[in-house]
Design a protein around this motif. Structure first.
Motif: not given
Length: 388
Positions: A291, A281, A295, A252
């Protein structure tokens, strides 16, 4: 120095949410408390000086402190981060005795600068486990000046109050700095920010080394003039995404939108498109959110710039992080990964020397520039005081 500060300007109380980056291996410190901000301090930009480098009082003004009077040029100092430490290196003064996080002062940027090296191994780490900062450390360090925005300390160090700032100011030395690296702190909204070179000029006045500042300013302007011939038209500029990626196998990412803080100076100067800004975002500082790969694949930036890996060489980064992304089921489908456009995204902190190095590196990454954009020998000469 007689350890005393004379302060002018109004004081203000500002509630602020903790935001930003602190921990050594991550971009957060987990502390989300609110606290009272230090005085906003009118910045009149009126600097007066008397005497010489060896004696005589003089004053330098900077928000949020206001006017700070020194009875002699500081010999020892404590700094908040690598931005200010790099400014000190550019001015040719002794390195700071302590930093918030010494490991984020990336002195490898000096490797190709003749005659310049800084050893951080003996620097005290101010930021402790659990978000604490020892007040006693300031007494033990005994610096002549604390190049730290007092509001940063109040909003980032667990348990600190305005009374603690006043105590250290009165009994040890004044504070003199501004949190310039990011413009996403809510508690900073009540007083002005400074550009990298505005802040650098202030510190040069404190250390009475304006000649070096002026020489770096001229070198910086020369680089800026070169960039005007490098940056392509708007429709040919790549869309980049700047993310914090912890470890060599990240799953992430913390999103960083390019803002006006000094942390993003090279990317603004190169006029890249911010791929994240073109989506919904939110910046990490305001959202505290991360994210995932899915994404990121939806955004699919042309160039991926990953922070958190400045201690690695370009080759080490390629052999670890990039290789992991190439072998990852989802990440391997990213345009940047397929095209080999994944790079180290630069540090959180940069002063004038680091900015020269990082701007040249960024021009190589996004525009394929192969030539050197500044004279490293000239940088070394300026640091040594050879400014003409």
């Amino acid at each position: 120095m007689r350890r005393r500060r004379f302060l002018t300007g109004a004081t203000a109380t500002v509630g602020a949410l903790l935001a930003g980056c602190a921990g050594g291996g991550n971009a957060t410190d987990g502390n989300s408390s609110e606290t009272t901000a230090a005085g906003s301090g009118a910045d009149t930009d009126s600097t007066t000086a008397s005497g010489t480098d060896t004696g005589g009082s003089y004053s330098v003004s900077m928000a949020p402190m206001g006017e700070v009077t020194f009875e002699g040029v500081p010999q020892t100092w404590v700094a908040n981060n690598g931005s200010w430490a790099d400014m000190g290196a550019a001015l040719g003064v002794e390195p700071p005795k302590a930093l918030w996080l010494p490991e984020r002062y990336h002195t490898q940027y000096y490797d190709d600068i003749p005659g310049l090296s800084v050893d951080t191994s003996g620097m005290t780490r101010l930021f402790g486990d659990g978000g604490g900062v020892s007040k006693e450390a300031y007494y033990q360090l005994g610096g002549d000046i604390h190049v730290q925005d007092p509001n940063f300390l109040l909003n980032r160090a667990k348990g600190w109050k305005q009374a603690d700032i006043d105590e250290i100011t009165q009994n040890v030395a004044p504070f003199f700095a501004n949190s310039i690296f990011s413009r996403q702190y809510g508690w900073h909204e009540s007083y002005r920010y400074y550009t990298l070179y505005e802040a650098f000029g202030k510190l040069a006045r404190v250390f009475k080394r304006q000649g070096r500042y002026e020489a770096f300013s001229a070198l910086h302007e020369e680089m800026q003039s070169q960039l005007s011939g490098i940056v392509p038209p708007n429709d040919k500029r790549p869309a980049v995404a700047i993310l914090w990626a912890s470890g060599n196998q990240p799953d992430s990412f913390l999103p960083y939108l390019i803002n006006k803080g000094t942390s993003f100076k090279q990317w603004r100067d190169l006029k890249v498109r911010d791929a994240l800004a073109e989506t919904s975002v939110k910046d990490f500082h305001s959202s505290r959110a991360s994210i995932d790969f899915e994404t990121l694949l939806e955004i699919d930036p042309e160039i991926l710039l990953l922070r958190g890996h400045e201690d690695q060489t370009a080759k080490q980064f390629q052999n670890t992080v990039v290789q992991f992304l190439q072998n990852h089921e989802v990440a391997s489908a990213l345009t940047a990964v397929k095209n080999g456009d994944v790079y180290r995204g630069g540090p959180l902190y940069q002063g004038p020397i680091a900015n020269l190095v990082l701007t040249e590196r960024a021009a190589q990454q996004v525009y394929g520039v192969s030539k050197e954009l500044f004279d490293r020998r000239r940088v070394g000469n300026i640091v040594q005081g050879k400014t003409s």
